[in-house]
Write a protein that holds these residues in place. Structure first.
Motif, PDB file in Angstrom:
ATOM      1  N   GLY A   1      11.565 -13.808 -28.578  1.00  0.00           N
ATOM      2  CA  GLY A   1      13.014 -13.780 -28.803  1.00  0.00           C
ATOM      3  C   GLY A   1      13.443 -12.739 -29.835  1.00  0.00           C
ATOM      4  N   THR A   2      14.739 -12.720 -30.119  1.00  0.00           N
ATOM      5  CA  THR A   2      15.270 -11.748 -31.088  1.00  0.00           C
ATOM      6  C   THR A   2      14.672 -11.979 -32.469  1.00  0.00           C
ATOM      7  OG1 THR A   2      17.133 -13.257 -31.314  1.00  0.00           O
ATOM      8  CG2 THR A   2      17.497 -11.284 -29.992  1.00  0.00           C
ATOM      9  N   SER A   3      14.474 -13.251 -32.826  1.00  0.00           N
ATOM     10  CA  SER A   3      13.969 -13.551 -34.165  1.00  0.00           C
ATOM     11  C   SER A   3      12.493 -13.184 -34.295  1.00  0.00           C
ATOM     12  CB  SER A   3      14.131 -15.045 -34.462  1.00  0.00           C
ATOM     13  OG  SER A   3      15.437 -15.467 -34.166  1.00  0.00           O
TER      14      SER A   3
ATOM     15  N   MET B   1      11.226 -15.264 -18.556  1.00  0.00           N
ATOM     16  CA  MET B   1      11.935 -16.115 -19.520  1.00  0.00           C
ATOM     17  C   MET B   1      11.678 -17.589 -19.215  1.00  0.00           C
ATOM     18  SD  MET B   1      15.986 -16.243 -20.499  1.00  0.00           S
ATOM     19  CE  MET B   1      16.567 -17.607 -21.498  1.00  0.00           C
TER      20      MET B   1
ATOM     21  N   SER C   1      11.883 -19.747 -28.568  1.00  0.00           N
ATOM     22  CA  SER C   1      13.340 -19.701 -28.767  1.00  0.00           C
ATOM     23  C   SER C   1      13.992 -20.749 -27.871  1.00  0.00           C
ATOM     24  CB  SER C   1      13.858 -18.297 -28.459  1.00  0.00           C
ATOM     25  OG  SER C   1      13.445 -17.896 -27.173  1.00  0.00           O
ATOM     26  N   GLU C   2      15.129 -21.272 -28.306  1.00  0.00           N
ATOM     27  CA  GLU C   2      15.657 -22.474 -27.654  1.00  0.00           C
ATOM     28  C   GLU C   2      16.203 -22.217 -26.248  1.00  0.00           C
ATOM     29  OE1 GLU C   2      17.526 -20.774 -29.682  1.00  0.00           O
ATOM     30  OE2 GLU C   2      19.261 -20.632 -28.378  1.00  0.00           O
ATOM     31  N   GLY C   3      16.799 -21.023 -26.024  1.00  0.00           N
ATOM     32  CA  GLY C   3      17.313 -20.751 -24.676  1.00  0.00           C
ATOM     33  C   GLY C   3      16.177 -20.738 -23.671  1.00  0.00           C
TER      34      GLY C   3
ATOM     35  N   CYS D   1      21.954 -20.022 -29.604  1.00  0.00           N
ATOM     36  CA  CYS D   1      22.617 -19.115 -28.641  1.00  0.00           C
ATOM     37  C   CYS D   1      21.606 -18.203 -27.942  1.00  0.00           C
ATOM     38  CB  CYS D   1      23.658 -18.256 -29.358  1.00  0.00           C
ATOM     39  SG  CYS D   1      22.947 -17.051 -30.486  1.00  0.00           S
ATOM     40  N   TYR D   2      22.096 -17.569 -26.908  1.00  0.00           N
ATOM     41  CA  TYR D   2      21.338 -16.520 -26.226  1.00  0.00           C
ATOM     42  C   TYR D   2      21.621 -15.222 -26.982  1.00  0.00           C
ATOM     43  CZ  TYR D   2      21.169 -19.888 -22.341  1.00  0.00           C
ATOM     44  OH  TYR D   2      20.965 -20.997 -21.554  1.00  0.00           O
ATOM     45  N   ALA D   3      20.919 -15.014 -28.074  1.00  0.00           N
ATOM     46  CA  ALA D   3      21.230 -13.870 -28.943  1.00  0.00           C
ATOM     47  C   ALA D   3      20.998 -12.546 -28.235  1.00  0.00           C
ATOM     48  CB  ALA D   3      20.389 -13.960 -30.217  1.00  0.00           C
ATOM     49  N   THR D   4      19.961 -12.483 -27.416  1.00  0.00           N
ATOM     50  CA  THR D   4      19.613 -11.230 -26.734  1.00  0.00           C
ATOM     51  C   THR D   4      20.757 -10.727 -25.862  1.00  0.00           C
ATOM     52  OG1 THR D   4      17.345 -12.040 -26.613  1.00  0.00           O
ATOM     53  CG2 THR D   4      17.895 -10.157 -25.210  1.00  0.00           C
ATOM     54  N   THR D   5      21.500 -11.651 -25.292  1.00  0.00           N
ATOM     55  CA  THR D   5      22.498 -11.246 -24.288  1.00  0.00           C
ATOM     56  C   THR D   5      23.922 -11.300 -24.828  1.00  0.00           C
ATOM     57  OG1 THR D   5      22.468 -13.525 -23.477  1.00  0.00           O
ATOM     58  CG2 THR D   5      21.084 -11.937 -22.305  1.00  0.00           C
TER      59      THR D   5
ATOM     60  N   ASP E   1      10.250 -15.685 -10.357  1.00  0.00           N
ATOM     61  CA  ASP E   1      10.211 -14.855 -11.563  1.00  0.00           C
ATOM     62  C   ASP E   1       8.907 -15.014 -12.330  1.00  0.00           C
ATOM     63  OD1 ASP E   1      11.697 -12.922 -13.169  1.00  0.00           O
ATOM     64  OD2 ASP E   1      11.588 -14.451 -14.737  1.00  0.00           O
TER      65      ASP E   1
ATOM     66  N   ASN F   1      18.457 -20.727 -32.701  1.00  0.00           N
ATOM     67  CA  ASN F   1      19.641 -20.018 -33.223  1.00  0.00           C
ATOM     68  C   ASN F   1      20.897 -20.416 -32.447  1.00  0.00           C
ATOM     69  OD1 ASN F   1      19.278 -18.648 -30.830  1.00  0.00           O
ATOM     70  ND2 ASN F   1      18.702 -16.698 -31.773  1.00  0.00           N
TER      71      ASN F   1
ATOM     72  N   MET G   1      15.133 -23.507 -20.532  1.00  0.00           N
ATOM     73  CA  MET G   1      14.959 -23.085 -19.141  1.00  0.00           C
ATOM     74  C   MET G   1      13.823 -23.840 -18.459  1.00  0.00           C
ATOM     75  SD  MET G   1      14.944 -19.167 -17.899  1.00  0.00           S
ATOM     76  CE  MET G   1      16.696 -18.878 -18.138  1.00  0.00           C
TER      77      MET G   1
HETATM   78  C1  LIG Z   1      15.141 -15.978 -15.683  1.00  0.00           C
HETATM   79  C2  LIG Z   1      15.991 -15.169 -16.588  1.00  0.00           C
HETATM   80  N1  LIG Z   1      17.300 -15.498 -16.742  1.00  0.00           N
HETATM   81  C3  LIG Z   1      18.076 -14.775 -17.584  1.00  0.00           C
HETATM   82  C4  LIG Z   1      17.554 -13.720 -18.283  1.00  0.00           C
HETATM   83  C5  LIG Z   1      18.449 -12.904 -19.218  1.00  0.00           C
HETATM   84  N2  LIG Z   1      18.124 -13.188 -20.623  1.00  0.00           N
HETATM   85  C6  LIG Z   1      17.277 -12.401 -21.342  1.00  0.00           C
HETATM   86  S1  LIG Z   1      17.078 -12.919 -22.900  1.00  0.00           S
HETATM   87  C7  LIG Z   1      18.136 -14.208 -22.675  1.00  0.00           C
HETATM   88  C8  LIG Z   1      18.485 -15.113 -23.807  1.00  0.00           C
HETATM   89  C9  LIG Z   1      17.291 -15.694 -24.499  1.00  0.00           C
HETATM   90  O1  LIG Z   1      17.736 -16.690 -25.390  1.00  0.00           O
HETATM   91  P1  LIG Z   1      16.735 -17.387 -26.373  1.00  0.00           P
HETATM   92  O2  LIG Z   1      15.511 -17.761 -25.649  1.00  0.00           O
HETATM   93  O3  LIG Z   1      17.453 -18.466 -27.110  1.00  0.00           O
HETATM   94  O4  LIG Z   1      16.306 -16.217 -27.383  1.00  0.00           O
HETATM   95  P2  LIG Z   1      17.275 -15.388 -28.370  1.00  0.00           P
HETATM   96  O5  LIG Z   1      17.834 -14.261 -27.558  1.00  0.00           O
HETATM   97  O6  LIG Z   1      18.337 -16.307 -28.863  1.00  0.00           O
HETATM   98  O7  LIG Z   1      16.371 -14.916 -29.448  1.00  0.00           O
HETATM   99  C10 LIG Z   1      18.612 -14.226 -21.364  1.00  0.00           C
HETATM  100  C11 LIG Z   1      19.557 -15.234 -20.853  1.00  0.00           C
HETATM  101  C12 LIG Z   1      16.185 -13.411 -18.083  1.00  0.00           C
HETATM  102  N3  LIG Z   1      15.558 -12.418 -18.737  1.00  0.00           N
HETATM  103  N4  LIG Z   1      15.440 -14.160 -17.232  1.00  0.00           N
END
Ligand SMILES: Cc1ncc(C[n+]2csc(CCOP(=O)(O)OP(=O)(O)O)c2C)c(N)n1
Ligand SMILES: [Mg+2]
Lengths: 171, 197
Positions: free
Chosen positions: B24-26, B47, B71-73, B102-106, A85, B100, B77
């Protein structure tokens, strides 16, 4: 001596890097590259960045390229496959040139290998549409320069596969 | 917890000439707060890898401050990036984390062990030069000026109110198209005096 001449020497790789203006090597080593690592660390013109996971290397390279530097990713084929990716989003997606030097673990000249890392290496690159050059010994070193030229001309990642069956860049 | 929009307003007062990457969303709220668009750059694409891209930028431009709003998600990773950063000790790297939980985007699914992660502690033990944690706007606003004067790598963990997206991706309101990546790179190179042969 005959055996010796067939080797790919770390010196040859480092001199190709220098010739092509490489400023940074971002790397996770494979088990036999220690001498190459030490040689790179000795070069005052070269900054070696130790990474923790191969997918990082393409992203760090993108940031460095934006800043006008010439980075190289030096990883093993296993780690390249793990980085799918990042290769998609950060290398192909950046629109910037990048040479990735990839240890071809499991590669053999006769084509039969017990190592699945080798089996999937070229199909993986073909799936991404990434062009590659095979380098087996010092005499092939020019191909490293060709890879730099191609990356620059196409603004795309180009791979140099290090298929050194004897010396051990591939283990 | 505090709002990303307020946080960015407070940060904006101390940004000076720093290059800013907001994710991220924020992160979208930075667009409303930024007054120097040419120093804003998007380094997304994969990501978990934006942090690494910002490290590369900070190492390549040692005379520019590079501020990442992560962003923490995404950071989870590729947590190994923390020692990759500290191993190089970039003095110009300011790593803000908008946690935040959580995975806010999803859809807002919690990240692993969401409420119990000590982010500043993780960054500190990984070797960042200075680390901070804020869970309210007042403390953040009164400290961010000093933080921006510290030598990096600096890590700033912030508890940010999630803004959860639940629309299927195809039905979401698109942000107006900004500059392309090529345009951003061109603008940034011009500002930083980067010449590419
Ligand atoms: C490798 C990969 N896995 C899963 C996804 C699906 N995905 C897109 S945004 C997201 C959540 C991101 O979370 P975070 O980084 O905490 O940002 P937030 O949405 O909370 O602002 C996920 C799981 C992706 N885009 N790429
Ligand atoms: Mg999140």
């Amino acid at each position: 001596m005959v055996q010796q001449a067939a080797l790919l020497s770390p010196e040859r790789i480092v001199s190709e890097f220098q010739k092509n203006g490489v400023t940074h090597v971002i790397t996770i080593p494979d088990s036999e590259t220690n001498y190459l690592y030490e040689l790179m660390k000795e070069q005052p013109w070269l900054d070696v960045i130790s990474s923790c996971r191969e997918g990082e290397t393409m992203a760090i390279a993108m940031g460095l390229s934006i800043a006008g530097k010439t980075p190289v990713c030096l990883i093993q084929n296993t780690g390249m496959m793990e980085s799918g990716d990042s290769i998609r989003g950060m290398a192909l997606g950046s629109g910037l040139p990048l040479v990735m030097v990839v240890g071809y673990r499991g590669w053999t000249r006769h084509g039969i290998t017990p190592d699945s890392a080798a089996v999937y290496t070229e199909p993986f690159l073909n799936a991404f549409g990434i062009h590659y050059y095979l380098v087996e010994h010092d005499a092939d070193g020019d191909r490293i320069s060709l890879a730099f030229q191609e990356a620059k001309a196409t603004n795309k990642p180009v791979v140099v596969l290090i298929g050194d069956e004897y010396h051990g860049f591939n283990r | 917890m505090f709002n990303a929009a307020d946080m960015f307003k407070a940060f904006g007062k101390h940004r000076d000439k720093a290059i800013v990457i907001a994710t991220g969303t924020s992160g979208r709220h930075w667009r409303e707060a930024s007054t120097d668009m040419k120093r804003d750059v998007a380094l997304g694409g994969s990501m978990g890898q934006t942090t690494a891209a910002c490290l590369g930028l900070a190492l390549g431009l040692p005379n520019e401050k590079v501020c990442l709003f992560d962003s923490e998600g995404s950071l989870l990773m590729n947590l190994g990036i923390l020692p990759t950063v500290s191993g190089k000790q970039p003095k110009n790297f300011y790593h803000f984390l908008m946690d935040n939980e959580c995975y806010a985007t999803t859809g807002g699914q919690p990240v692993a062990n969401a409420q119990n992660l000590d982010w500043a502690g993780m960054a500190k033990s990984a070797g960042y030069a200075a680390t901070y944690h804020f869970d309210n706007l007042e403390d953040f606003a009164s400290n961010v000026g000093d933080i921006m004067k510290k030598a990096g790598p600096v890590f700033v963990s912030m508890k940010i109110v999630p803004e959860i997206e639940n629309e299927p991706i195809g039905r979401r309101q698109r942000q107006p198209a900004g500059r392309s990546r090529g345009e951003m790179i061109r603008d940034l190179r011009e500002i930083a005096g980067v010449k590419v042969s």
